[in-house]
Write an enzyme that holds these catalytic residues in place. Structure first.
Site, PDB file in Angstrom:
ATOM      1  N   GLY A   1       0.825  -1.215   0.000  1.00 25.09           N
ATOM      2  CA  GLY A   1       0.000   0.000   0.000  1.00 25.09           C
ATOM      3  C   GLY A   1       0.852   1.254   0.000  1.00 25.09           C
ATOM      4  O   GLY A   1       2.088   1.185  -0.072  1.00 25.09           O
TER       5      GLY A   1
ATOM      6  N   ASN B   1      -3.051  -8.442  -0.120  1.00 27.53           N
ATOM      7  CA  ASN B   1      -3.948  -9.094  -1.087  1.00 27.53           C
ATOM      8  C   ASN B   1      -4.280  -8.155  -2.254  1.00 27.53           C
ATOM      9  O   ASN B   1      -5.097  -8.490  -3.107  1.00 27.53           O
ATOM     10  CB  ASN B   1      -5.245  -9.581  -0.403  1.00 27.53           C
ATOM     11  CG  ASN B   1      -6.093  -8.440   0.112  1.00 27.53           C
ATOM     12  OD1 ASN B   1      -5.661  -7.288   0.096  1.00 27.53           O
ATOM     13  ND2 ASN B   1      -7.294  -8.750   0.569  1.00 27.53           N
TER      14      ASN B   1
ATOM     15  N   GLY C   1      -3.866  -2.038  -2.415  1.00 25.96           N
ATOM     16  CA  GLY C   1      -2.426  -1.872  -2.658  1.00 25.96           C
ATOM     17  C   GLY C   1      -2.118  -2.099  -4.133  1.00 25.96           C
ATOM     18  O   GLY C   1      -3.006  -2.441  -4.911  1.00 25.96           O
TER      19      GLY C   1
ATOM     20  N   ASN D   1      -5.362 -11.623  13.898  1.00 23.46           N
ATOM     21  CA  ASN D   1      -4.385 -12.542  13.293  1.00 23.46           C
ATOM     22  C   ASN D   1      -2.960 -11.996  13.379  1.00 23.46           C
ATOM     23  O   ASN D   1      -2.014 -12.735  13.659  1.00 23.46           O
ATOM     24  CB  ASN D   1      -4.740 -12.809  11.823  1.00 23.46           C
ATOM     25  CG  ASN D   1      -6.015 -13.628  11.686  1.00 23.46           C
ATOM     26  OD1 ASN D   1      -6.367 -14.398  12.580  1.00 23.46           O
ATOM     27  ND2 ASN D   1      -6.717 -13.453  10.584  1.00 23.46           N
TER      28      ASN D   1
ATOM     29  N   TYR E   1     -14.863   1.882   9.150  1.00 17.73           N
ATOM     30  CA  TYR E   1     -13.425   2.125   9.339  1.00 17.73           C
ATOM     31  C   TYR E   1     -13.156   2.546  10.782  1.00 17.73           C
ATOM     32  O   TYR E   1     -12.301   1.971  11.465  1.00 17.73           O
ATOM     33  CB  TYR E   1     -12.990   3.216   8.371  1.00 17.73           C
ATOM     34  CG  TYR E   1     -11.508   3.507   8.348  1.00 17.73           C
ATOM     35  CD1 TYR E   1     -10.589   2.534   7.955  1.00 17.73           C
ATOM     36  CD2 TYR E   1     -11.025   4.765   8.693  1.00 17.73           C
ATOM     37  CE1 TYR E   1      -9.232   2.819   7.901  1.00 17.73           C
ATOM     38  CE2 TYR E   1      -9.667   5.060   8.646  1.00 17.73           C
ATOM     39  CZ  TYR E   1      -8.779   4.085   8.247  1.00 17.73           C
ATOM     40  OH  TYR E   1      -7.425   4.370   8.194  1.00 17.73           O
TER      41      TYR E   1
ATOM     42  N   LYS F   1     -11.075   0.307  13.553  1.00 23.88           N
ATOM     43  CA  LYS F   1      -9.803   0.773  14.104  1.00 23.88           C
ATOM     44  C   LYS F   1      -9.890   0.947  15.614  1.00 23.88           C
ATOM     45  O   LYS F   1      -8.909   0.718  16.326  1.00 23.88           O
ATOM     46  CB  LYS F   1      -9.390   2.085  13.436  1.00 23.88           C
ATOM     47  CG  LYS F   1      -8.942   1.916  11.985  1.00 23.88           C
ATOM     48  CD  LYS F   1      -7.622   1.160  11.869  1.00 23.88           C
ATOM     49  CE  LYS F   1      -7.058   1.202  10.466  1.00 23.88           C
ATOM     50  NZ  LYS F   1      -5.787   0.474  10.339  1.00 23.88           N
TER      51      LYS F   1
END
Ligand code: UDP
Length: 317
Positions: free
Chosen positions: A10, A32, A36, A99, A145, A149
């Site tokens: 990105g 993925n 990006g 993760n 978003y 976050k």
């Protein structure tokens, strides 16, 4: 040192890859490529210290070998992108952070979360210190978003407190520079594209809303200093020079030397009216502050966009 950077292809992730390779680190980039771009890391492909692994980090992450640091930068980050990918945005902020933290814990690695000034929502306090809890609409279009976050910060602190993971949280304010996507929909790429293409510059609302724009090299340096510090609670990194969006549009137009009109378009829902980082904490504990002023940063970014549009064969004035 070996670092895993999620979202390494990105805008910010790829600058971090460059910076850490420059420091002599080995870098594994996970991406993925939903927002990006392969072109952001193409110049690193042959570098002996650089590897890339295609990966949706919202799925379990498997990395072979030792890892010293995990930097979690994967997420759509422009308002039009997270409106286009609402579920992916929620998942990468929630499951992706889980993760990435799990990877850091398994590898006994340091962890750094790319958080955001969006945690402050449409703030009623200006400038925003880290102690401000924010003013967020959880169910509005930006909620996917903002809340992801905020969850990411909460789970990062939980892994720190309950599992002893060595974590950092950076709250990133508006950042600009080369490798922003021309069509990412944010103010700067839109304005530069419009100025270069000879189209009217679209200011949303009356343009009196404010933002504070940080040049990418300053931001990366601040993030590195945070990573090297022992600070576990969030730290704002951004440029405290606040400017209205209308004035910003005028400055971009001047840097591009474009003779195009500024036109007004409807303000998107929940668009923050003001945003400016209080960087007292970064100054105090990291001895960091931005160095690149807006005019210089805009000139560098303009050059990048000009070349990109020329090579893409776009129509130039
Ligand atoms: N904006 C604008 N014209 C555009 C794109 C954005 O006036 O073509 C405004 C937007 O409404 C916001 C500010 O510029 O007030 C910054 O928007 P951006 O999407 O860059 O990021 P944000 O700070 O809102 O996350």
């Amino acid at each position: 040192m070996r670092v895993v950077i999620t979202g390494g292809a990105g805008f910010l992730g790829s600058h971090l890859c460059d910076f850490l390779i420059g420091k002599g680190w080995d870098v594994l980039c996970l991406d993925n490529l939903i927002t990006g771009a392969e072109s952001n890391i193409a110049h690193l492909r042959q570098h002996p210290s650089f590897r890339v692994q295609p990966q949706d980090v919202s799925q379990h992450i498997e990395v072979a070998g030792a890892v010293d640091a995990v930097l979690h930068f994967a997420s759509p980050a422009s308002p039009p992108d997270y409106l286009k990918f609402p579920i992916q945005t929620l998942k990468v902020g929630a499951l992706g952070t889980h993760n990435a933290l799990g990877l850091a814990m398994a590898k006994k690695a340091r962890f750094l979360l790319a958080s955001t000034s969006e945690c402050y929502g449409d703030p009623e306090v200006n400038p925003q210190p880290e102690s401000y809890w924010g003013h967020v609409n959880p169910i509005g279009p930006r909620g996917v978003y903002d809340e992801a976050k905020r969850f990411a910060e909460a789970i990062t602190m939980a892994y720190h407190r309950y599992h002893g993971v060595d974590t950092r949280i950076v709250r990133i304010f508006n950042t600009y520079g080369p490798r922003m996507r021309l069509n990412d929909g944010r103010a700067l790429p839109n304005f530069l594209y419009q100025a270069l293409a000879g189209e009217p510059i679209t200011v949303y609302g009356d343009g009196k809303q404010t933002r504070s724009f940080c040049y990418v090299s300053d931001l990366i340096e601040g993030i590195y200093k945070l990573l090297e510090s022992g600070e576990h609670e969030p730290v704002n990194i951004g440029n405290p020079r606040e400017i209205t969006i209308l004035e910003f549009a005028e400055r971009v137009r001047a840097v591009a030397g474009a003779d195009v009109p500024i036109v007004f378009r409807p303000l998107p829902q929940d668009d923050p009216k003001q945003r400016c980082p209080d960087i007292t904490k970064a100054r105090r504990i990291l001895h960091w502050e931005p160095k690149v002023d807006l005019e210089e940063g805009l000139r560098r970014t303009y050059e990048f966009f000009r070349k990109q549009m020329a090579s893409a064969g776009a129509k130039l004035e």
